[in-house]
Motif scaffolding. Sequence first.
Motif, PDB file in Angstrom:
ATOM      1  N   LEU A 175    -130.007 -31.404 145.812  1.00 33.92           N
ATOM      2  CA  LEU A 175    -128.891 -30.631 146.362  1.00 33.92           C
ATOM      3  C   LEU A 175    -129.319 -29.255 146.867  1.00 33.92           C
ATOM      4  N   SER A 176    -130.527 -28.811 146.515  1.00 33.47           N
ATOM      5  CA  SER A 176    -130.976 -27.486 146.960  1.00 33.47           C
ATOM      6  C   SER A 176    -131.092 -27.404 148.480  1.00 33.47           C
ATOM      7  N   VAL A 177    -131.145 -28.538 149.153  1.00 41.49           N
ATOM      8  CA  VAL A 177    -131.282 -28.542 150.607  1.00 41.49           C
ATOM      9  C   VAL A 177    -130.081 -27.874 151.283  1.00 41.49           C
ATOM     10  N   PHE A 178    -128.900 -27.933 150.658  1.00 42.37           N
ATOM     11  CA  PHE A 178    -127.716 -27.319 151.258  1.00 42.37           C
ATOM     12  C   PHE A 178    -127.789 -25.789 151.204  1.00 42.37           C
ATOM     13  N   VAL A 179    -128.274 -25.255 150.075  1.00 42.68           N
ATOM     14  CA  VAL A 179    -128.458 -23.805 149.978  1.00 42.68           C
ATOM     15  C   VAL A 179    -129.525 -23.356 150.960  1.00 42.68           C
ATOM     16  N   LEU A 180    -130.590 -24.133 151.083  1.00 39.83           N
ATOM     17  CA  LEU A 180    -131.668 -23.818 152.014  1.00 39.83           C
ATOM     18  C   LEU A 180    -131.147 -23.715 153.446  1.00 39.83           C
ATOM     19  N   ALA A 181    -130.340 -24.665 153.856  1.00 42.00           N
ATOM     20  CA  ALA A 181    -129.840 -24.679 155.235  1.00 42.00           C
ATOM     21  C   ALA A 181    -128.983 -23.452 155.524  1.00 42.00           C
ATOM     22  N   LEU A 182    -128.099 -23.087 154.609  1.00 40.25           N
ATOM     23  CA  LEU A 182    -127.232 -21.933 154.821  1.00 40.25           C
ATOM     24  C   LEU A 182    -128.036 -20.640 154.847  1.00 40.25           C
ATOM     25  N   ALA A 183    -128.960 -20.473 153.897  1.00 38.85           N
ATOM     26  CA  ALA A 183    -129.759 -19.245 153.838  1.00 38.85           C
ATOM     27  C   ALA A 183    -130.628 -19.101 155.084  1.00 38.85           C
ATOM     28  N   PHE A 184    -131.203 -20.190 155.560  1.00 35.38           N
ATOM     29  CA  PHE A 184    -132.049 -20.134 156.751  1.00 35.38           C
ATOM     30  C   PHE A 184    -131.230 -19.733 157.970  1.00 35.38           C
ATOM     31  N   TRP A 185    -130.035 -20.286 158.096  1.00 38.48           N
ATOM     32  CA  TRP A 185    -129.163 -19.970 159.236  1.00 38.48           C
ATOM     33  C   TRP A 185    -128.820 -18.487 159.265  1.00 38.48           C
ATOM     34  N   VAL A 186    -128.498 -17.907 158.122  1.00 40.30           N
ATOM     35  CA  VAL A 186    -128.152 -16.484 158.066  1.00 40.30           C
ATOM     36  C   VAL A 186    -129.360 -15.616 158.394  1.00 40.30           C
ATOM     37  N   ARG A 187    -130.512 -15.958 157.869  1.00 34.71           N
ATOM     38  CA  ARG A 187    -131.698 -15.121 158.086  1.00 34.71           C
ATOM     39  C   ARG A 187    -132.173 -15.133 159.529  1.00 34.71           C
ATOM     40  N   THR A 188    -131.961 -16.233 160.238  1.00 38.34           N
ATOM     41  CA  THR A 188    -132.372 -16.272 161.641  1.00 38.34           C
ATOM     42  C   THR A 188    -131.555 -15.310 162.493  1.00 38.34           C
ATOM     43  N   ARG A 189    -130.408 -14.901 161.996  1.00 34.22           N
ATOM     44  CA  ARG A 189    -129.520 -14.007 162.755  1.00 34.22           C
ATOM     45  C   ARG A 189    -129.627 -12.547 162.317  1.00 34.22           C
ATOM     46  N   LEU A 190    -130.643 -12.235 161.525  1.00 35.02           N
ATOM     47  CA  LEU A 190    -130.836 -10.883 161.031  1.00 35.02           C
ATOM     48  C   LEU A 190    -131.929 -10.179 161.822  1.00 35.02           C
ATOM     49  N   GLU A 191    -131.700  -8.915 162.178  1.00 34.51           N
ATOM     50  CA  GLU A 191    -132.689  -8.121 162.898  1.00 34.51           C
ATOM     51  C   GLU A 191    -133.762  -7.602 161.942  1.00 34.51           C
ATOM     52  N   GLU A 192    -134.933  -7.260 162.508  1.00 31.56           N
ATOM     53  CA  GLU A 192    -135.952  -6.577 161.729  1.00 31.56           C
ATOM     54  C   GLU A 192    -135.431  -5.200 161.317  1.00 31.56           C
ATOM     55  N   THR A 193    -135.997  -4.599 160.282  1.00 28.56           N
ATOM     56  CA  THR A 193    -135.455  -3.347 159.760  1.00 28.56           C
ATOM     57  C   THR A 193    -135.834  -2.160 160.647  1.00 28.56           C
ATOM     58  N   PRO A 194    -134.943  -1.157 160.752  1.00 35.43           N
ATOM     59  CA  PRO A 194    -135.252   0.037 161.544  1.00 35.43           C
ATOM     60  C   PRO A 194    -136.484   0.773 161.036  1.00 35.43           C
ATOM     61  N   ALA A 195    -136.645   0.877 159.710  1.00 34.03           N
ATOM     62  CA  ALA A 195    -137.786   1.603 159.153  1.00 34.03           C
ATOM     63  C   ALA A 195    -139.098   0.948 159.559  1.00 34.03           C
ATOM     64  N   PHE A 196    -139.144  -0.382 159.554  1.00 31.83           N
ATOM     65  CA  PHE A 196    -140.374  -1.065 159.938  1.00 31.83           C
ATOM     66  C   PHE A 196    -140.633  -0.907 161.431  1.00 31.83           C
ATOM     67  N   GLU A 197    -139.603  -1.058 162.246  1.00 35.47           N
ATOM     68  CA  GLU A 197    -139.774  -0.932 163.693  1.00 35.47           C
ATOM     69  C   GLU A 197    -140.253   0.474 164.064  1.00 35.47           C
ATOM     70  N   GLU A 198    -139.724   1.481 163.386  1.00 38.09           N
ATOM     71  CA  GLU A 198    -140.153   2.851 163.660  1.00 38.09           C
ATOM     72  C   GLU A 198    -141.616   3.040 163.267  1.00 38.09           C
ATOM     73  N   GLN A 199    -142.006   2.454 162.156  1.00 39.67           N
ATOM     74  CA  GLN A 199    -143.386   2.571 161.708  1.00 39.67           C
ATOM     75  C   GLN A 199    -144.337   1.920 162.707  1.00 39.67           C
ATOM     76  N   VAL A 200    -143.945   0.758 163.281  1.00 42.40           N
ATOM     77  CA  VAL A 200    -144.788   0.063 164.250  1.00 42.40           C
ATOM     78  C   VAL A 200    -144.976   0.914 165.493  1.00 42.40           C
ATOM     79  N   VAL A 201    -143.924   1.624 165.921  1.00 41.85           N
ATOM     80  CA  VAL A 201    -143.995   2.448 167.126  1.00 41.85           C
ATOM     81  C   VAL A 201    -144.833   3.692 166.879  1.00 41.85           C
ATOM     82  N   GLU A 202    -144.576   4.361 165.751  1.00 39.92           N
ATOM     83  CA  GLU A 202    -145.227   5.646 165.488  1.00 39.92           C
ATOM     84  C   GLU A 202    -146.675   5.496 165.022  1.00 39.92           C
TER      85      GLU A 202
END
Length: 454
Positions: A207-234
Motif C-alpha cells: 500500500l505504500s505505493v499510494f503515498v509514494l505517488a502523492l508525494a512524488f506529484w507534490v514534489r514535482t511542482r515545488l520550486e528550488e529554494t531561494p537561498a540555494f539559487e542565490e548561492q549558485v549565482v553569487e
Amino acid sequence: MSTSPDVAQHPHTEPGRSVPRRTPVKAALASFLGSTLEYYDFFIYGTAAALVFPQLFFPAGNPAISTIAAFATFGVAYVARPLGGLVMGHFGDKLGRKNVLLFTLMLMGMASLGIGLLPTYEQIGVWATVLLVIARLAQGFSAGAESAGASSLTLEHSPEDRRGFFTSFVMTGYASGMVLSTLVFIPVTALPQEQLMSWGWRIPFLLSVFVLALAFWVRTRLEETPAFEEQVVEDEPRKLPSREVLRYQRSDVLRVFLMSIFSVMQTIFTVFGLSYAVQHGGIERTSILTVNAVAIGLSMVAMPLCGRLSDKIGRRPLMLAAMIGSTVSLYLYFLALGTGNLWLVFGASFLFMTVFYSGFNGIWPSFFAELFATPVRYSGMAMGNQLGLLVAGFGPMIGGLLLTEGAFGWVPVAVFGTVCALLAAIAALSARETAHTNIAELGEPYLRAVGSER
C-alpha cells in the motif's frame, strides 16, 4: 517586466535571472508527505520485525535469536543511512534540493514495494534473508538523504520568524506515517495466524505505493529554494561540500551527531517497547499498536506548536526540556507495561511521545539545519544526523541484548537510553542559539572562514 507568481527578482541575481519566491506552505506539504512515506515504511518494517519477520525470514528453532536477528535487519538500514546522507548531501548542495529529494523518494518507495513481494525463508532459504537486507539497505540509503534534504528545503523556503514552525512539518510526517501504518497494520494483525503469515503481512508494504505517488506529484511542482539559487549565482558550489563542512564546521557536525543519538528513545519506544509489551507485558498486539498510534498521532498537533514556540523563545531551551522529560517518562512507560494496564500504558505513552518527545521531534529539523551555512547545509546536517541515527537504528537490538530476566529486566535498556540522552543534552548546551539569526548569516564559522579567504 512581470514575473510569475512563484518567482521574484533578487537584488543579487544577474540581469534577467530570477530566483524562486519562498513558498513555505508548499514546501512544508512536500516535506510532510515525503516524511510520511519514510516513516510509514519505517514503522511497518519495525512492526513486522517485532511481530512476524522472525518467523518469516529466519530459520526456526530459537525464537529469541530470530527476534534479535530481525531487529538487526531493522538496524542495518541505519548503516546505509550515513552513506546515503553523504552521497546525496553532496549532490543536494551542488545541484539543488528538489531533484535529489525526488530520487530518494522513488528509491524508498520501490524498496518498500519490493519487501512486500519477497519470498520467505521457507520458500528460498537464506536468499530470502539476503534480499530482505538488500531492500532494507536501499531504504536506509534513501532515508539518509530524506530528512536533511527536506529540512534544508523547508527551512530555506520559510519566513525568517517562522522557520521552526514550517520545518516542524518534516517530522509531523513522522507522526502521520506512524498513524497510517498502524491503521493498516491493526486489521492485518487481527487476521488468523495462518493468513497473517502467508499474505497479510505484505499488505502494508504494497500500500505504500499510494503515498509514494502523492508525494512524488507534490514534489514535482515545488520550486528550488531561494537561498540555494542565490548561492549558485553569487558563488559556484564547492567541489566537495562534505570536505568543506568538515574543514570549517566539524564541531557542528559532531554536535548534530550527539544530539541525534537521542533518537534512540524513539526506536526503544516504538520497536523494542512493542516487542516487550507483547512478549513480557502480556498485552495484545492490536492494543499496544492502538495506544502507540494515538499517542504519536496527538503529537501531530504538539510538534508544530513546539516549533512555533521555539521561534519565539529559542531552540535550545525546548530541546533540553524535551530531553529531560523524555528520559523520565521512558521509565514510567516500562513500569506501566509491567502492570498490563492499558490506561496506565496510554498515560505514560502520552507523556513520553506526545508531550516530551514532540519537543525534540518538532525542533531538531530546524535546529540542526540552522547550524550550517547554505552551501554545506545538506551535507553537514546529513552527515551528523545519520551517524547519530546509526545508534538509534540498533537501539532495539541493543535493547534485546541488554534485557534481563524478571519484572525489572528492562532497567538496563532504560539506562542505555539515559546515557544517550545525557550525551545529547551536553551537545545541545554547547550549540549556538539559531532561532533569531537571519538565514544568510547561519553557519557563522563557515561564513567567517570562507570570507577571510576571499
